[in-house]
Every structure is written in C-alpha cells, then in structure tokens.
Design an enzyme around this catalytic site. Structure first.
Site, mmCIF file in Angstrom:
data_model
loop_
_atom_site.group_PDB
_atom_site.id
_atom_site.type_symbol
_atom_site.label_atom_id
_atom_site.label_comp_id
_atom_site.label_asym_id
_atom_site.label_seq_id
_atom_site.Cartn_x
_atom_site.Cartn_y
_atom_site.Cartn_z
ATOM 1 N N SER A 33 0.768 -1.047 -0.170
ATOM 2 C CA SER A 33 0.073 -0.070 0.345
ATOM 3 C C SER A 33 0.921 1.854 0.207
ATOM 4 O O SER A 33 0.387 2.217 -0.344
ATOM 5 C CB SER A 33 -0.753 0.286 1.062
ATOM 6 O OG SER A 33 -2.247 -0.923 1.009
ATOM 7 N N THR A 34 2.088 0.760 0.026
ATOM 8 C CA THR A 34 2.821 2.881 0.234
ATOM 9 C C THR A 34 3.308 3.422 -1.027
ATOM 10 O O THR A 34 3.726 3.975 -1.242
ATOM 11 C CB THR A 34 4.112 2.226 1.379
ATOM 12 O OG1 THR A 34 4.792 1.107 0.086
ATOM 13 C CG2 THR A 34 4.327 1.517 2.211
#
Length: 171
Positions: A33-34
């Site tokens: 998700s980064t």
C-alpha cells in the site's frame, strides 16, 4: 577453528538466510500500500482519474474469472480518492490502476526512482523492479493481464523496491 569469533562471523556471512545483508539497499520487497500514492498521482497526471471518482467497495473486484480481494473483506462502501487513501481501499486502487494503465503506472514509478539505483554511493545496492508487459513477456513468455495491472496498482504483482527507494518515494 569452528569455535572462533571469525568462524561465527563467516558462518553468518555464508548463511542462506543472509542475516548480514543491509536490507535497506540490498533486499527487494513488494511495497504494498505504500505504492498507492504513486498510482493516484499516475492517474491524476494522465487525466484518467480524479479525486472525486468513486468506487463501491464490497470487499473485492471481479476481473475476468478471478476475484481480487480488498484487505477489508467486508468492504469500505462507496469511497472517493481521499477516503480510498485514508482507508487504503484496494478496490478503488484496482479500478484506478485499470483506468490509468500499465504504461502510465510504470512511467510514474520510474519518475519516483523505482526500478533504478538511488544514485547514492552504495556498492551493493539492488535496483528493484518496475514490471512492464515487455518484461513479463521476456521473463515468463506470458501476456500482461488486467489482473497484473490491478495488483501493481496496490503495490503487489511483480513490483519490487528496496526500503530506501520507498523512503525516497515518501520524501
């Protein structure tokens, strides 16, 4: 002599688990998700998505014959870009990635320095990988599928980055 400190250090250096590697520059991981801000910016720059675009997250998205799940299997309901970032909604980003396309996603990832050395003077720095349809065809002799794009949009698929590269993305 197996009981000496030098032998212990040598055993660590030769270990298949590689406990002595500088993981910040020498190990590659799926950023997960980064990577989602990269997807958002790629879509905004390409004009394929807008901050007000919404998705109905019911816990997953059907693409072809495969269901790609959201981390929240119960779903997030209707989300826009801001809510999708806040709640890390995979379904919104799957759809954003599909609308944006692999070329724009790969281009934005490269603009953030992914898939290439950081430029810092580290001898053992690995570069990571920003996959493309051409790379997949050459590596696996397979076509690039919409599911590959959806997974890339949430920082999975074949995407690999070092922790230092992702720190540069955040900076």
């Amino acid at each position: 002599n197996p009981g000496t400190p030098a032998a212990a250090v040598n055993a660590l250096l030769q270990s298949p688990a590689r406990p002595m590697i500088n993981r910040a520059i020498g190990a590659r991981y799926a950023p997960g998700s980064t990577f989602k801000p990269v997807t958002l910016l790629a879509g905004l720059e390409a004009g394929t998505i807008h901050t007000g675009d919404t998705a109905d997250c019911g816990g997953g998205l059907q693409i072809g014959n495969h269901r790609f799940g959201c981390w929240n299997s119960r779903g997030h309901g209707r989300v826009d870009a801001f809510t999708a970032m806040l709640q890390s909604c995979d379904v919104w980003f799957y759809q954003a990635g599909l609308r944006t396309g692999i070329a724009a996603l790969s281009r934005m990832a490269a603009q953030f320095g992914l898939g290439q050395p950081t430029g810092l003077d580290y001898a053992k720095e690995v570069t990571g990988l920003v996959p493309t349809p051409e790379w997949k065809k050459s590596r696996y002799r397979e076509n690039w599928w919409d599911g590959d794009t959806a997974q890339l949009a949430i920082g999975q698929s074949f995407l690999l980055a070092t922790p230092l590269q992702m720190a540069n993305v955040a900076a």
